[in-house]
Design an enzyme around this catalytic site. Sequence first.
Site, short mmCIF file in Angstrom:
data_model
loop_
_atom_site.label_atom_id
_atom_site.label_comp_id
_atom_site.label_asym_id
_atom_site.label_seq_id
_atom_site.Cartn_x
_atom_site.Cartn_y
_atom_site.Cartn_z
N THR A 150 0.82 -1.26 0.11
CA THR A 150 -0.17 0.21 0.00
C THR A 150 1.01 1.21 0.19
OG1 THR A 150 -1.36 1.44 1.38
CG2 THR A 150 -0.22 -0.31 2.55
N SER A 200 -0.56 3.28 10.88
CA SER A 200 -1.37 2.43 11.83
C SER A 200 -0.39 0.99 11.88
CB SER A 200 -2.77 2.11 11.19
OG SER A 200 -2.57 1.21 9.88
N TYR A 202 -1.52 -1.74 10.90
CA TYR A 202 -1.57 -2.36 9.46
C TYR A 202 -0.78 -1.93 8.41
CZ TYR A 202 -3.29 -2.57 4.68
OH TYR A 202 -3.08 -2.58 3.31
N HIS A 203 -0.56 -0.38 8.47
CA HIS A 203 0.31 -0.19 7.15
C HIS A 203 1.92 -0.42 7.77
CE1 HIS A 203 -2.93 2.66 6.66
NE2 HIS A 203 -2.81 2.61 5.14
N LYS A 206 2.98 -3.43 6.40
CA LYS A 206 3.44 -3.44 4.90
C LYS A 206 4.76 -3.17 4.99
CE LYS A 206 -0.69 -4.70 3.17
NZ LYS A 206 -0.87 -5.87 2.26
N1 LIG Z 1 -8.83 -2.94 -0.54
C1 LIG Z 1 -8.05 -2.13 -0.83
O1 LIG Z 1 -8.52 -0.89 -1.32
C2 LIG Z 1 -6.62 -2.33 -0.85
C3 LIG Z 1 -5.55 -1.13 -0.95
C4 LIG Z 1 -4.38 -1.28 -0.87
C5 LIG Z 1 -3.79 -2.55 -0.61
N2 LIG Z 1 -4.84 -3.69 -0.29
C6 LIG Z 1 -4.14 -5.04 -0.17
O2 LIG Z 1 -4.58 -5.94 -1.09
C7 LIG Z 1 -4.82 -7.12 -0.11
C8 LIG Z 1 -6.11 -7.77 -0.29
O3 LIG Z 1 -7.06 -6.73 0.22
P1 LIG Z 1 -8.47 -7.17 0.16
O4 LIG Z 1 -9.22 -5.69 0.18
O5 LIG Z 1 -8.81 -8.04 -0.83
O6 LIG Z 1 -8.90 -7.68 1.80
P2 LIG Z 1 -9.70 -8.96 2.26
O7 LIG Z 1 -9.70 -8.83 3.61
O8 LIG Z 1 -11.11 -8.82 1.48
O9 LIG Z 1 -9.15 -10.19 1.64
C9 LIG Z 1 -8.09 -10.77 2.14
C10 LIG Z 1 -8.17 -12.20 1.92
O10 LIG Z 1 -7.16 -12.89 2.74
C11 LIG Z 1 -7.49 -14.00 3.62
N3 LIG Z 1 -6.51 -14.24 4.50
C12 LIG Z 1 -5.95 -13.31 5.54
N4 LIG Z 1 -5.24 -13.94 6.44
C13 LIG Z 1 -4.95 -15.23 5.75
C14 LIG Z 1 -4.02 -16.13 6.20
N5 LIG Z 1 -3.17 -16.32 7.11
N6 LIG Z 1 -4.08 -17.30 5.18
C15 LIG Z 1 -4.89 -17.61 4.47
N7 LIG Z 1 -5.69 -16.52 4.07
C16 LIG Z 1 -5.85 -15.22 4.58
C17 LIG Z 1 -9.04 -13.57 3.91
O11 LIG Z 1 -9.82 -14.64 4.39
C18 LIG Z 1 -9.50 -12.75 2.95
O12 LIG Z 1 -10.34 -13.49 1.95
C19 LIG Z 1 -4.16 -6.78 1.18
O13 LIG Z 1 -3.01 -7.25 1.43
C20 LIG Z 1 -4.37 -5.27 1.03
O14 LIG Z 1 -3.45 -4.95 2.09
C21 LIG Z 1 -6.11 -3.46 -0.58
#
Ligand SMILES: NC(=O)c1ccc[n+]([C@@H]2O[C@H](COP(=O)([O-])OP(=O)(O)OC[C@H]3O[C@@H](n4cnc5c(N)ncnc54)[C@H](O)[C@@H]3O)[C@@H](O)[C@H]2O)c1
Lengths: 424, 424
Positions: A150, A200, A202-203, A206
Site C-alpha cells: 500500500t 497504523s 496495519y500499514h 506492510k
Molecule cells: N482493498 C483495498 O482498497 C486495498 C488497498 C491497498 C492494498 N490492499 C491490499 O490488498 C490485499 C487484499 O485486500 P482485500 O481488500 O482483498 O482484503 P480482504 O480482507 O477482502 O481479503 C484478504 C483475504 O485474505 C484472507 N486471509 C487473511 N489472512 C490469511 C491467512 N493467514 N491465510 C490465508 N488467507 C488469509 C482473508 O480470509 C481474505 O479472504 C491486502 O494485502 C491489502 O493490504 C487492498
Amino acid sequence: MEEIRVKTIVFGGDGFCGWPTALHLSARGHDIVIVDNLSRRAIDEELGAESLTPIRSIEERIAAWEEISGKRIDFARIDIAQDYEALLKLIGEYRPDSMVHFAEQRAAPYSMKSSAHKRYTVDNNTNATNNVLAAVVESGQDIHLVHLGTMGVYGYGTAGMKIPEGYLDVQVMASEDEQGNQVEPHPVEQQILYPTNPGSIYHMTKVLDQTLFAFYAKNDRLRITDLHQGIIWGTNTAETKLDERLVNRFDYDGDYGTVLNRFLMQAAVGYPLTVHGTGGQTRAFIHIQDMVRCVEIALQNPPQAGDRVKIFNQMTETHRVRDLAELICSITGARMELVPNPRQESPENDLHVTNDTFLDLGLQPTTLSEGLLLEVEETAKRYRDRADMSKIPARSLWNRTTHEGVPPSLVQTGGDQPAAATAG
Amino acid sequence: MEEIRVKTIVFGGDGFCGWPTALHLSARGHDIVIVDNLSRRAIDEELGAESLTPIRSIEERIAAWEEISGKRIDFARIDIAQDYEALLKLIGEYRPDSMVHFAEQRAAPYSMKSSAHKRYTVDNNTNATNNVLAAVVESGQDIHLVHLGTMGVYGYGTAGMKIPEGYLDVQVMASEDEQGNQVEPHPVEQQILYPTNPGSIYHMTKVLDQTLFAFYAKNDRLRITDLHQGIIWGTNTAETKLDERLVNRFDYDGDYGTVLNRFLMQAAVGYPLTVHGTGGQTRAFIHIQDMVRCVEIALQNPPQAGDRVKIFNQMTETHRVRDLAELICSITGARMELVPNPRQESPENDLHVTNDTFLDLGLQPTTLSEGLLLEVEETAKRYRDRADMSKIPARSLWNRTTHEGVPPSLVQTGGDQPAAATAG
Ligand SMILES: NC(=O)c1ccc[n+]([C@@H]2O[C@H](COP(=O)([O-])OP(=O)(O)OC[C@H]3O[C@@H](n4cnc5c(N)ncnc54)[C@H](O)[C@@H]3O)[C@@H](O)[C@H]2O)c1
Ligand SMILES: NC(=O)c1ccc[n+]([C@@H]2O[C@H](COP(=O)([O-])OP(=O)(O)OC[C@H]3O[C@@H](n4cnc5c(N)ncnc54)[C@H](O)[C@@H]3O)[C@@H](O)[C@H]2O)c1
C-alpha cells in the site's frame, strides 16, 4: 491466438481483491488455485457486519464460475500464517509459475481496535509473508511472487516530491573515502528504499513485508513484485458481473469500508454525507477492474532472478475527501454536512504519486467521474435494503491521546488508507 | 549517597547479555524481575552444544546471588512471544519503571539453518517485540524500554561514511513545492532512519524491530532506546565473577559462538586458528563489562514521551578478523592458518562507526589488547576440558547458491555479526 497456460496460486482469493483477480486470471487462461483461510468472513461475524452485496460461499462461487465459464478453479483452505507444512506441500505438488499474495488483515482501523487486534495483525501478516517466502526457497522452485502493498507506508510525500516507485535517490555526506581515510565531507549518491512512516499497525506490517521482500530478493534471488496500491473503488469486474453468484464483496462498515463506500451508502439511504473538518485529506484511488488488470500486467513483466524487488505504484487518480463527497452529492442529490474537527492539527494533506509503469505498460484507467454513477445504481441503491447504517462509524481509537472519543478523521478514512496524517 | 530504587524487568535475563545485566543493575540498587522462557537452553540441547562455562540453572543462579549480595531477584518463566496475557499481568502488577529487552533468537547462522529456523526467528523476535510494545500501551504505564539491536542491520557502511547513531541526513530532489505545483527540481533536507541492508534473517528481524519501535514511539509516545550493539567479547563481569555459581555463558559453537570465542578455543586446545580468505572483514566489538555499563547509562538517559526512538551505537573498537587472530596468536603462541576462500567476492570490508554518545556519557572502555589475556586464562584455558571441538564449524548454508558446502566466511563470523558482506 492461443494463450499460454500459466499456473497461479492466489493467496487470499476469497477476499475483495483476490476473488475478482482469480476470475480475471482464470478467464485469461491461467490455471488457478485459491488459498484462503476464510478469516475475513470470520471477522465479519466478529464485527457483526456483512458485505452489502450477498456474497456466496467460496464453494458456491467456484461452482458458479465453472458452470458459466467452463473453467475450473481449485480451492485450498490453508492458514498460510499458521500452517506452513500445508503451504509447502501445495507448492511442491502444484508447482506454480506465479503466486499473487493478498492474504493479510488489511484494515487500518481494525488493526488499531485493541491490543489483541494489533497483535493479530502483526502476527498474521508477518508470518503469512515470511512463510510464503520461506516456502518458495524451500521448494527450490523459481516462482514469481506478486504482493499487494500500500502507498500508506509512506509519510514523506508532503515534502514536495512525488512518491516514486519504491526507491529514492539520495545524497549523503561522506567524510571518509573508500579506504576509511578522513577526507573533506563530500556528497555520495545512493539509492534506497523510499523511507516509510506508517500511520497504523496495519500499514506498519506492510513496511515489515517490504523488509522481508528486500532480504529474500537479495539473499535467495527470489523474483518479487510489490504493488503499492491505492484505495480500490468499485465492486465488480467483467467476470464478477456475469452472474449474481459471482458478486464481489462490498464493505461499508467503520473498519473495512472505505470512505467512498461509506459515502455511497449514506447517499443511497438518503443520509447526509458527514465530512469532518475540511475534508482536505488527499487519497489515491484505482478502480477494481484496473486493479485486476494491473496484477495481470505485473505477472507478465516479472523481474529476473537477482534483481531487486520491482515496486510499482498501483493507482490512477488522487482526490480530496471533500471533492469525493461533492462528486457523490452531485450524482445522487445527497447533501454534504461539514462537522467541526475537534483536533488541533491541519487535516489538509497533499499526495503526489508517480505511476508511470502501469500507464507505460498499457493500462487504460477507469475514472471515478465515469464509473461512480454505475456504482451508485448497481451496488449502493440495488442492495441498500441490506445495509445496517449503525455499522458505518469507525470505533477504533488510534492511541491513548484520542480520548475525546472517536478520532473524527477515522470515520472518514477507514479501510485501507494512509492514516499517517490523521493518527494522533 | 542513597540510591534511588528503580524497578526494572530484564527480558531474556537468563541469557549471555541478560544475566550479567540483571546482576549489574541489582548491584546498583535496581529491583529486578527476570523474564525468560529458557529457550536458549533448549537450543543448546537441540544443537548438542553447551556453554563452555558450567552455567547453573536460573533458580540456582538467583539463589547464589541472594546468598552473596543479599539482594533478591525475581524470575518469571514467560514466553513473551506466545504468552501475552502473562506478560501483561506481570507489567500490570509489578509496575516497572523500565524494561530491558534481550529476549530474541540472536544467532545469524542459527536463523539460516533451515526454513523452520527462519520462521522461528521471525515469529519469535517480531512477536516478542510487538507484544512488549502492545503490553506497555495496554498497561497505560509510562515505562522506558531499552532494546538490544545490532549494527548488523546496516550494509551501507562501506560507502565512505561513518555509521551514524540511527539517523541519517539526506538530500532528496523535489520537483514540486509544498502546494504540489511543478517547480524546478531543488534539494530538500530530510532526516531518515539509516537505511538497512541486513545480511541474515536474524539481522532482518532487527530491522523489523526498528520499524515497530518507530511506530510505537510516534503513535503511542512510548519512550524507547534502541542500542545498536557490536559483538560482545569477554565472559564475566564484576558480579558474575563473585562466585562460580554466577558464571556467565560462553558459546563457542558454529551457531552461537563468535569468531573471537572460537579462536580462543582453538588456541586453548592447541589447534591452529583457521582464517578463511584474507580475514579482511571488519567487525565492531565491546566488552561485556562495558555492555552492562552502557545499558545502565541508557537507563539513566531516557528519551521523553513524544521523542523519536533514541538510537546509540554500542561498541568501542573495530578489528579485522585476521588482526584478531594475530592478537590471540601473539598472546597464546598459537598458529594461524590462512585457508583459501573459494568464493569470488572480495572478503575485505571496512566499518566506521560513530559511538560518541556513550563516550560522552562517561563510558571508559576495556580494550581487547588489555582484556584478552585474562579471557584466555580465566575462561578458555580454565574450562578447555569441557570443550567439544567438533562443534566449532558453522553448518548453516545461507542460500541455495552456497552449495559448495559451508560458506567459509560463516565459519569465521558466527554469532551476532553483520553477515551482509559474507552472505551469498
Ligand atoms: N482493498 C483495498 O482498497 C486495498 C488497498 C491497498 C492494498 N490492499 C491490499 O490488498 C490485499 C487484499 O485486500 P482485500 O481488500 O482483498 O482484503 P480482504 O480482507 O477482502 O481479503 C484478504 C483475504 O485474505 C484472507 N486471509 C487473511 N489472512 C490469511 C491467512 N493467514 N491465510 C490465508 N488467507 C488469509 C482473508 O480470509 C481474505 O479472504 C491486502 O494485502 C491489502 O493490504 C487492498
Ligand atoms: N551477544 C552478542 O554479541 C550480541 C551482539 C549484538 C546484539 N545482541 C543482542 O542482545 C540480545 C541478547 O543476546 P544474547 O547474546 O544475550 O543472547 P542469548 O540467546 O544468550 O539470550 C537471549 C535470552 O532470551 C531468551 N528468550 C528468547 N526468546 C524468548 C521469548 N520469546 N520469551 C522469553 N525469553 C526469550 C532466551 O532464553 C535467552 O536466555 C539479543 O537481542 C541480541 O540480538 C547480542
